[in-house]
Design a protein around this motif. Structure first.
Motif, short mmCIF file in Angstrom:
data_model
loop_
_atom_site.label_atom_id
_atom_site.label_comp_id
_atom_site.label_asym_id
_atom_site.label_seq_id
_atom_site.Cartn_x
_atom_site.Cartn_y
_atom_site.Cartn_z
N ASN A 19 58.59 -11.30 35.73
CA ASN A 19 58.89 -10.59 36.97
C ASN A 19 59.34 -9.18 36.59
O ASN A 19 60.27 -9.01 35.82
CB ASN A 19 59.93 -11.34 37.83
CG ASN A 19 61.26 -11.55 37.16
OD1 ASN A 19 61.35 -12.13 36.10
ND2 ASN A 19 62.32 -11.06 37.79
N PRO B 238 55.71 -8.10 40.30
CA PRO B 238 56.78 -7.23 40.78
C PRO B 238 57.70 -7.97 41.76
O PRO B 238 57.23 -8.78 42.56
CB PRO B 238 56.04 -6.09 41.49
CG PRO B 238 54.63 -6.17 40.98
CD PRO B 238 54.39 -7.60 40.65
N CYS B 239 58.99 -7.66 41.68
CA CYS B 239 59.98 -8.31 42.55
C CYS B 239 61.09 -7.32 42.83
O CYS B 239 61.56 -6.63 41.93
CB CYS B 239 60.52 -9.56 41.85
SG CYS B 239 61.82 -10.37 42.79
N ASN B 240 61.53 -7.27 44.10
CA ASN B 240 62.56 -6.33 44.52
C ASN B 240 63.89 -7.04 44.83
O ASN B 240 64.71 -6.51 45.55
CB ASN B 240 62.08 -5.55 45.75
CG ASN B 240 62.96 -4.35 46.06
OD1 ASN B 240 63.39 -3.64 45.17
ND2 ASN B 240 63.22 -4.12 47.34
N GLU C 279 62.59 -2.55 42.69
CA GLU C 279 61.13 -2.47 42.86
C GLU C 279 60.86 -2.23 44.34
O GLU C 279 60.32 -3.07 45.05
CB GLU C 279 60.46 -3.77 42.37
CG GLU C 279 58.95 -3.70 42.31
CD GLU C 279 58.43 -2.76 41.24
OE1 GLU C 279 58.40 -1.53 41.48
OE2 GLU C 279 58.01 -3.24 40.18
N ASN D 248 52.82 -2.08 47.19
CA ASN D 248 51.96 -2.53 46.11
C ASN D 248 51.22 -1.34 45.47
O ASN D 248 51.07 -1.28 44.26
CB ASN D 248 50.96 -3.59 46.59
CG ASN D 248 51.63 -4.95 46.75
OD1 ASN D 248 52.58 -5.28 46.05
ND2 ASN D 248 51.12 -5.74 47.66
N ILE E 136 53.64 0.56 43.30
CA ILE E 136 53.95 -0.23 42.10
C ILE E 136 52.80 -0.13 41.11
O ILE E 136 53.01 0.07 39.91
CB ILE E 136 54.21 -1.71 42.48
CG1 ILE E 136 55.51 -1.81 43.28
CG2 ILE E 136 54.26 -2.58 41.23
CD1 ILE E 136 55.69 -3.14 44.00
N LYS F 100 53.73 -7.84 45.06
CA LYS F 100 55.17 -8.00 45.04
C LYS F 100 55.54 -9.33 45.70
O LYS F 100 55.02 -9.66 46.77
CB LYS F 100 55.85 -6.82 45.76
CG LYS F 100 57.35 -6.86 45.65
CD LYS F 100 58.02 -5.51 45.90
CE LYS F 100 57.84 -4.95 47.26
NZ LYS F 100 58.68 -3.76 47.48
#
Length: 171
Positions: free
Chosen positions: A39, A72-74, A80, A84, A87, A104
């Protein structure tokens, strides 16, 4: 009393995920490969070193059967925040990632992506199953079995020996 017959995935290969452009990708496409699933985040203190070392691993072992899958992870301190598209720009242009980047997702909580629920069920963390921070890494063998889980502080190059063992190559 009726038994719950909800089909639980038996394997990583039972999942379909979306890539950074929204295209569906069957995880079975990666059957027979060693996978490092991570991640990722664009604005984390670990970002520069992790992308740099993931790129080294990918360059060294992609032709021997390694695939790195970045999700990806917020969920960790909003590190993040981008779309998309943003990213992808950061990952591929600034950090020069050539490995697959997926859309994400969430890795914890009720909206956690099913693939992450599966990964966590296979290899829990030291303090419970939840992902603690960006750049938690799961190493998966060629049969789709989760072999190891590494903390965010474990640098990708420290995993190299484990990758070599699964690939059957020496340094």
């Amino acid at each position: 009393m009726a038994e719950d017959r909800t089909q639980q995935p038996n394997s990583l290969y039972d999942f379909t995920v979306k890539d950074i452009r929204g295209n569906e990708v069957c995880m079975s496409n990666y059957r027979g490969k060693v996978l490092l699933i991570v991640n990722v985040a664009s604005k984390c203190g670990f970002t520069n070193s992790n992308y740099k070392e993931l790129n080294v691993l990918y360059q060294n072992y992609k032709h021997q059967g390694l695939e790195i899958l970045a999700f990806p992870c917020n969920q960790f301190a909003g590190q993040e925040p981008g779309t998309n598209e943003e990213i992808e720009e950061v990952a591929c242009t600034i950090f020069k990632a050539e490995f697959p980047i997926f859309e994400k997702i969430e890795v914890n909580g009720k909206n956690a992506a099913p693939i992450y629920k599966f990964l966590k069920s296979q290899k829990g963390g030291i303090f419970g199953d939840g992902i603690k921070w960006n750049f938690t890494k799961f190493l998966v063998d060629t049969n789709g079995k989760v072999i190891e889980r590494y903390a965010p502080t474990t640098s990708p190059l420290k995993i190299e020996k484990d990758i070599q063992n699964l690939l059957g190559v020496s340094s």
